[in-house]
Design an enzyme around this catalytic site. Structure first.
Site, PDB file in Angstrom:
ATOM      1  N   SER A  32       0.821  -1.218   0.000  1.00 20.98           N
ATOM      2  CA  SER A  32       0.000   0.000   0.000  1.00 20.98           C
ATOM      3  C   SER A  32       0.859   1.275   0.000  1.00 20.98           C
ATOM      4  O   SER A  32       0.505   2.265  -0.646  1.00 20.98           O
ATOM      5  CB  SER A  32      -0.955  -0.008   1.193  1.00 20.98           C
ATOM      6  OG  SER A  32      -0.249  -0.115   2.400  1.00 20.98           O
ATOM      7  N   ASP A  87      10.579   1.122  -1.724  1.00 24.77           N
ATOM      8  CA  ASP A  87       9.652   0.043  -1.360  1.00 24.77           C
ATOM      9  C   ASP A  87       9.282   0.141   0.114  1.00 24.77           C
ATOM     10  O   ASP A  87      10.015   0.747   0.918  1.00 24.77           O
ATOM     11  CB  ASP A  87      10.333  -1.319  -1.639  1.00 24.77           C
ATOM     12  CG  ASP A  87       9.325  -2.430  -1.865  1.00 24.77           C
ATOM     13  OD1 ASP A  87       8.124  -2.232  -1.595  1.00 24.77           O
ATOM     14  OD2 ASP A  87       9.754  -3.521  -2.311  1.00 24.77           O
ATOM     15  N   GLY A  88       8.164  -0.460   0.459  1.00 23.90           N
ATOM     16  CA  GLY A  88       7.730  -0.523   1.853  1.00 23.90           C
ATOM     17  C   GLY A  88       8.394  -1.682   2.572  1.00 23.90           C
ATOM     18  O   GLY A  88       9.263  -2.365   2.025  1.00 23.90           O
ATOM     19  N   ALA A  89       7.988  -1.906   3.816  1.00 20.01           N
ATOM     20  CA  ALA A  89       8.495  -3.050   4.589  1.00 20.01           C
ATOM     21  C   ALA A  89       7.476  -3.386   5.673  1.00 20.01           C
ATOM     22  O   ALA A  89       6.633  -2.563   6.020  1.00 20.01           O
ATOM     23  CB  ALA A  89       9.848  -2.731   5.214  1.00 20.01           C
ATOM     24  N   GLY A 101       7.487  -8.933   2.374  1.00 15.95           N
ATOM     25  CA  GLY A 101       6.748 -10.064   1.824  1.00 15.95           C
ATOM     26  C   GLY A 101       5.321 -10.158   2.340  1.00 15.95           C
ATOM     27  O   GLY A 101       4.631 -11.147   2.070  1.00 15.95           O
ATOM     28  N   GLY A 102       4.877  -9.097   3.055  1.00 14.50           N
ATOM     29  CA  GLY A 102       3.484  -9.079   3.503  1.00 14.50           C
ATOM     30  C   GLY A 102       2.517  -9.185   2.336  1.00 14.50           C
ATOM     31  O   GLY A 102       1.402  -9.683   2.473  1.00 14.50           O
ATOM     32  N   GLY A 103       2.965  -8.726   1.171  1.00 15.61           N
ATOM     33  CA  GLY A 103       2.146  -8.834  -0.040  1.00 15.61           C
ATOM     34  C   GLY A 103       2.602  -9.989  -0.925  1.00 15.61           C
ATOM     35  O   GLY A 103       2.188 -10.097  -2.079  1.00 15.61           O
ATOM     36  N   GLU A 109      10.973  -8.155  -5.219  1.00 14.41           N
ATOM     37  CA  GLU A 109      11.424  -6.968  -4.465  1.00 14.41           C
ATOM     38  C   GLU A 109      12.904  -7.087  -4.109  1.00 14.41           C
ATOM     39  O   GLU A 109      13.655  -6.111  -4.174  1.00 14.41           O
ATOM     40  CB  GLU A 109      10.589  -6.821  -3.186  1.00 14.41           C
ATOM     41  CG  GLU A 109       9.145  -6.425  -3.465  1.00 14.41           C
ATOM     42  CD  GLU A 109       8.249  -6.473  -2.239  1.00 14.41           C
ATOM     43  OE1 GLU A 109       7.217  -5.803  -2.259  1.00 14.41           O
ATOM     44  OE2 GLU A 109       8.565  -7.174  -1.267  1.00 14.41           O
ATOM     45  N   LYS A 127       6.003   0.100  11.903  1.00 15.25           N
ATOM     46  CA  LYS A 127       6.861  -0.954  11.338  1.00 15.25           C
ATOM     47  C   LYS A 127       8.241  -1.042  12.019  1.00 15.25           C
ATOM     48  O   LYS A 127       9.027  -1.940  11.717  1.00 15.25           O
ATOM     49  CB  LYS A 127       7.079  -0.711   9.842  1.00 15.25           C
ATOM     50  CG  LYS A 127       5.812  -0.521   9.018  1.00 15.25           C
ATOM     51  CD  LYS A 127       4.995  -1.777   8.959  1.00 15.25           C
ATOM     52  CE  LYS A 127       3.792  -1.669   8.048  1.00 15.25           C
ATOM     53  NZ  LYS A 127       4.094  -1.547   6.655  1.00 15.25           N
TER      54      LYS A 127
END
Ligand code: 5RP
Length: 237
Positions: A32, A87-89, A101-103, A109, A127
């Site tokens: 997200s 990227d997110g985390a 890797g939540g998604g 990635e 996070k």
């Protein structure tokens, strides 16, 4: 996700886009927060305040979104390096080690982050953790025939795992590569992330796990302070 968390995600997404320069080859993350970043990038390209950008996506999600926004893309196989990956985390510790890797997108990635000159991570303050894997389960992508064997081997390493199940589809989630995901938790969290990353990837049938070791260069953390959203910029020393 509550409104405050969305505000924090939006703030870091925009702060990350502010670091993009004309002509860059960009790694476009998944999830997200990354989606907000991709939307903000699309808006800048549309208004002309950024130009000559090429994106390399890390998931089907990112590819569809970037195509909708008209962001020029290249396949991972068509580039040898990336200027900046954003990227997110799911978890970030004080040494900038990550769980992602939540998604279920951590394979692509990690590939993209590994060839980026700079890897910028964008997260909200929820996070940030003292120790990885105390709360968030570590995603491990496995080829379908091997999932039970890998589950047993993870148990031998001290990890309890479960197959990630799909929502609105019977059975397990299937990754962009056509594989399955085991989410694993170690009883007291992960003490030595680099070692666990190697040990898990050494199990036959494992494609990749979500530990990102020594990849992140900078972390932008969205915070709410006295009702105001702010971005804390953390750089690896
Ligand atoms: C996807 C990821 C995401 O970056 C991670 O799950 C964070 O997602 P979000 O920004 O939605 O919190 O690793 O595989």
């Amino acid at each position: 996700m509550n409104d405050l968390q969305t505000e924090m995600k939006l703030a870091v997404a925009e702060a990350a886009v502010a670091q993009i320069q004309d002509g860059m080859v960009l790694g476009l993350g998944s999830g997200s927060t990354a989606a907000l970043m991709i939307k903000s990038l699309g808006a800048k390209l549309e208004e002309g305040s950024l130009k000559d950008i090429v994106g390399v996506t890390t998931s089907f999600q990112g590819e569809v979104l970037a195509n909708q926004l008209g962001i020029p893309l290249k396949a991972f196989s068509a580039v040898s390096r990336i200027d900046l990956a954003i990227d997110g985390a799911d978890e970030v510790d004080s040494a900038f080690q990550l769980i992602k890797g939540g998604g279920a997108c951590h394979v692509q990635e990690k590939l993209v982050a590994s060839i980026a000159d700079r890897f910028l991570v964008v997260v909200d303050s929820t996070k940030i953790v003292e120790k990885l894997n105390v709360v968030f389960k570590l995603p491990v992508e496995v080829i379908p025939t091997a999932w039970q064997l890998v589950k047993t081997k993870l148990k031998d390493l001290g990890g309890a795992s479960e197959l990630r199940m799909a929502k609105q589809k019977a059975g397990p989630i299937v990754t962009d590569q056509g594989n399955l995901v085991l989410d694993v938790i170690f009883e007291n969290g992960i003490d030595d992330p680099a070692n666990i990353e190697r040990q898990i990837n050494n199990i036959p049938g494992v494609l990749e796990n979500g530990l990102f070791i020594n990849l992140a260069d900078e972390v932008l953390v969205g915070e709410i302070e006295n009702g105001e959203t702010k971005v804390n910029q953390l750089k690896r020393i």
